[in-house]
Scaffold this motif. Sequence first.
Motif, PDB file in Angstrom:
ATOM      1  N   THR A 189       8.641   0.390   4.676  1.00  0.00           N
ATOM      2  CA  THR A 189       7.838  -0.580   3.754  1.00  0.00           C
ATOM      3  C   THR A 189       6.242  -0.937   3.960  1.00  0.00           C
ATOM      4  OG1 THR A 189      10.105  -1.309   3.308  1.00  0.00           O
ATOM      5  CG2 THR A 189       8.271  -2.493   2.628  1.00  0.00           C
ATOM      6  N   ALA A 221       2.857  -0.356   2.084  1.00  0.00           N
ATOM      7  CA  ALA A 221       2.083  -1.349   1.642  1.00  0.00           C
ATOM      8  C   ALA A 221       0.630  -1.302   2.350  1.00  0.00           C
ATOM      9  CB  ALA A 221       2.869  -2.484   2.134  1.00  0.00           C
ATOM     10  N   TYR A 231      -0.105  -8.149   5.525  1.00  0.00           N
ATOM     11  CA  TYR A 231       1.284  -7.673   5.041  1.00  0.00           C
ATOM     12  C   TYR A 231       2.302  -8.817   4.741  1.00  0.00           C
ATOM     13  CZ  TYR A 231       5.664  -5.050   5.541  1.00  0.00           C
ATOM     14  OH  TYR A 231       6.899  -4.658   5.349  1.00  0.00           O
ATOM     15  N   VAL A 271      10.082  -6.423  -6.143  1.00  0.00           N
ATOM     16  CA  VAL A 271       9.136  -6.394  -5.293  1.00  0.00           C
ATOM     17  C   VAL A 271       9.339  -6.409  -3.856  1.00  0.00           C
ATOM     18  CG1 VAL A 271       6.733  -7.315  -4.756  1.00  0.00           C
ATOM     19  CG2 VAL A 271       7.287  -7.366  -6.951  1.00  0.00           C
ATOM     20  N   ILE A 295       3.902  -6.872  -0.097  1.00  0.00           N
ATOM     21  CA  ILE A 295       2.497  -6.802  -0.655  1.00  0.00           C
ATOM     22  C   ILE A 295       1.527  -6.335   0.640  1.00  0.00           C
ATOM     23  CG2 ILE A 295       0.557  -7.983  -1.318  1.00  0.00           C
ATOM     24  CD1 ILE A 295       2.922  -9.632  -3.049  1.00  0.00           C
ATOM     25  N   ARG A 304      -1.926  -3.353  -2.166  1.00  0.00           N
ATOM     26  CA  ARG A 304      -0.712  -2.447  -2.633  1.00  0.00           C
ATOM     27  C   ARG A 304       0.553  -3.450  -3.077  1.00  0.00           C
ATOM     28  NH1 ARG A 304      -0.024   3.616  -0.209  1.00  0.00           N
ATOM     29  NH2 ARG A 304      -1.781   4.497  -0.931  1.00  0.00           N
ATOM     30  N   VAL A 305       1.241  -3.283  -4.116  1.00  0.00           N
ATOM     31  CA  VAL A 305       2.410  -4.123  -4.145  1.00  0.00           C
ATOM     32  C   VAL A 305       3.574  -2.737  -4.177  1.00  0.00           C
ATOM     33  CG1 VAL A 305       3.638  -5.260  -5.706  1.00  0.00           C
ATOM     34  CG2 VAL A 305       1.258  -5.806  -5.661  1.00  0.00           C
ATOM     35  N   ALA A 365       7.345  -1.701  -4.517  1.00  0.00           N
ATOM     36  CA  ALA A 365       8.692  -1.941  -5.304  1.00  0.00           C
ATOM     37  C   ALA A 365       9.698  -1.417  -4.578  1.00  0.00           C
ATOM     38  CB  ALA A 365       8.582  -1.368  -6.470  1.00  0.00           C
TER      39      ALA A 365
END
Length: 93
Positions: A27, A31, A43, A69, A72, A89-90, A92
Amino acid sequence: DGVLTLGLNQEYVSKVAQGGSLASNATFRSAVPDADSADSILYVNLNAFEDLYLGEVDDEQARSALESVAAIGMSARWTGDDSQEFTLRVVAD
Protein backbone atom coordinates in the motif's frame (compact mmCIF):
# COMPACT_ATOMS: atom_id res chain seq x y z
CA ASP A 1 19.26 13.63 8.80
CA GLY A 2 16.15 15.79 8.53
CA VAL A 3 13.62 12.97 8.97
CA LEU A 4 10.37 13.52 10.87
CA THR A 5 8.10 10.54 11.48
CA LEU A 6 4.63 10.95 12.99
CA GLY A 7 2.02 8.35 13.80
CA LEU A 8 -0.67 7.18 16.17
CA ASN A 9 1.26 4.22 17.56
CA GLN A 10 4.65 4.97 19.14
CA GLU A 11 5.98 1.43 18.65
CA TYR A 12 5.19 1.58 14.92
CA VAL A 13 6.64 5.09 14.54
CA SER A 14 9.86 4.02 16.25
CA LYS A 15 10.14 0.99 13.98
CA VAL A 16 9.64 3.06 10.81
CA ALA A 17 11.98 5.84 11.97
CA GLN A 18 14.73 3.28 12.58
CA GLY A 19 14.59 1.93 9.02
CA GLY A 20 11.58 -0.32 9.48
CA SER A 21 9.71 -2.18 6.79
CA LEU A 22 7.42 0.55 5.48
CA ALA A 23 9.05 0.39 2.03
CA SER A 24 8.11 -3.29 1.78
CA ASN A 25 4.41 -2.48 2.33
CA ALA A 26 2.45 -2.76 -0.96
CA THR A 27 0.00 0.00 0.00
CA PHE A 28 2.85 2.39 0.80
CA ARG A 29 4.58 1.61 -2.51
CA SER A 30 1.31 2.30 -4.38
CA ALA A 31 0.66 5.54 -2.52
CA VAL A 32 4.23 6.90 -2.64
CA PRO A 33 5.96 5.91 -5.88
CA ASP A 34 9.72 6.47 -6.03
CA ALA A 35 9.86 7.21 -2.31
CA ASP A 36 13.60 6.62 -2.27
CA SER A 37 14.19 9.62 -4.55
CA ALA A 38 11.68 11.96 -2.86
CA ASP A 39 12.74 14.97 -0.81
CA SER A 40 9.55 14.81 1.26
CA ILE A 41 6.81 12.25 1.77
CA LEU A 42 3.38 12.28 3.37
CA TYR A 43 1.67 8.90 3.83
CA VAL A 44 -1.54 8.11 5.68
CA ASN A 45 -2.69 4.51 5.95
CA LEU A 46 -6.42 5.07 6.44
CA ASN A 47 -7.10 1.34 6.88
CA ALA A 48 -5.12 1.45 10.11
CA PHE A 49 -7.69 3.58 11.90
CA GLU A 50 -10.99 3.19 10.01
CA ASP A 51 -12.63 1.98 13.20
CA LEU A 52 -12.03 5.41 14.75
CA TYR A 53 -14.12 7.37 12.25
CA LEU A 54 -16.37 5.09 10.16
CA GLY A 55 -18.87 4.66 12.98
CA GLU A 56 -19.51 8.41 12.88
CA VAL A 57 -20.55 8.35 9.21
CA ASP A 58 -24.31 7.82 9.01
CA ASP A 59 -24.70 8.02 5.23
CA GLU A 60 -24.27 4.49 3.83
CA GLN A 61 -22.96 5.70 0.46
CA ALA A 62 -20.37 7.97 2.10
CA ARG A 63 -19.28 5.19 4.45
CA SER A 64 -18.87 2.80 1.53
CA ALA A 65 -16.76 5.36 -0.34
CA LEU A 66 -14.56 5.96 2.70
CA GLU A 67 -14.13 2.23 3.29
CA SER A 68 -12.77 1.85 -0.24
CA VAL A 69 -9.89 4.28 0.38
CA ALA A 70 -6.85 2.43 1.72
CA ALA A 71 -4.28 5.22 1.88
CA ILE A 72 -3.23 8.66 0.72
CA GLY A 73 0.32 9.41 -0.32
CA MET A 74 2.23 12.46 -1.47
CA SER A 75 5.82 12.80 -2.54
CA ALA A 76 7.76 15.84 -3.68
CA ARG A 77 11.22 16.43 -5.03
CA TRP A 78 13.28 19.31 -6.30
CA THR A 79 13.88 19.09 -10.04
CA GLY A 80 16.32 22.00 -10.24
CA ASP A 81 16.12 25.66 -11.27
CA ASP A 82 13.78 26.53 -8.38
CA SER A 83 11.14 24.03 -9.48
CA GLN A 84 9.59 21.07 -7.78
CA GLU A 85 7.31 18.25 -8.82
CA PHE A 86 4.89 16.36 -6.66
CA THR A 87 2.63 13.34 -6.85
CA LEU A 88 -0.58 12.89 -4.88
CA ARG A 89 -2.26 9.50 -4.89
CA VAL A 90 -5.39 8.06 -3.33
CA VAL A 91 -5.15 4.27 -3.17
CA ALA A 92 -8.29 2.14 -3.16
CA ASP A 93 -8.63 -1.33 -1.70
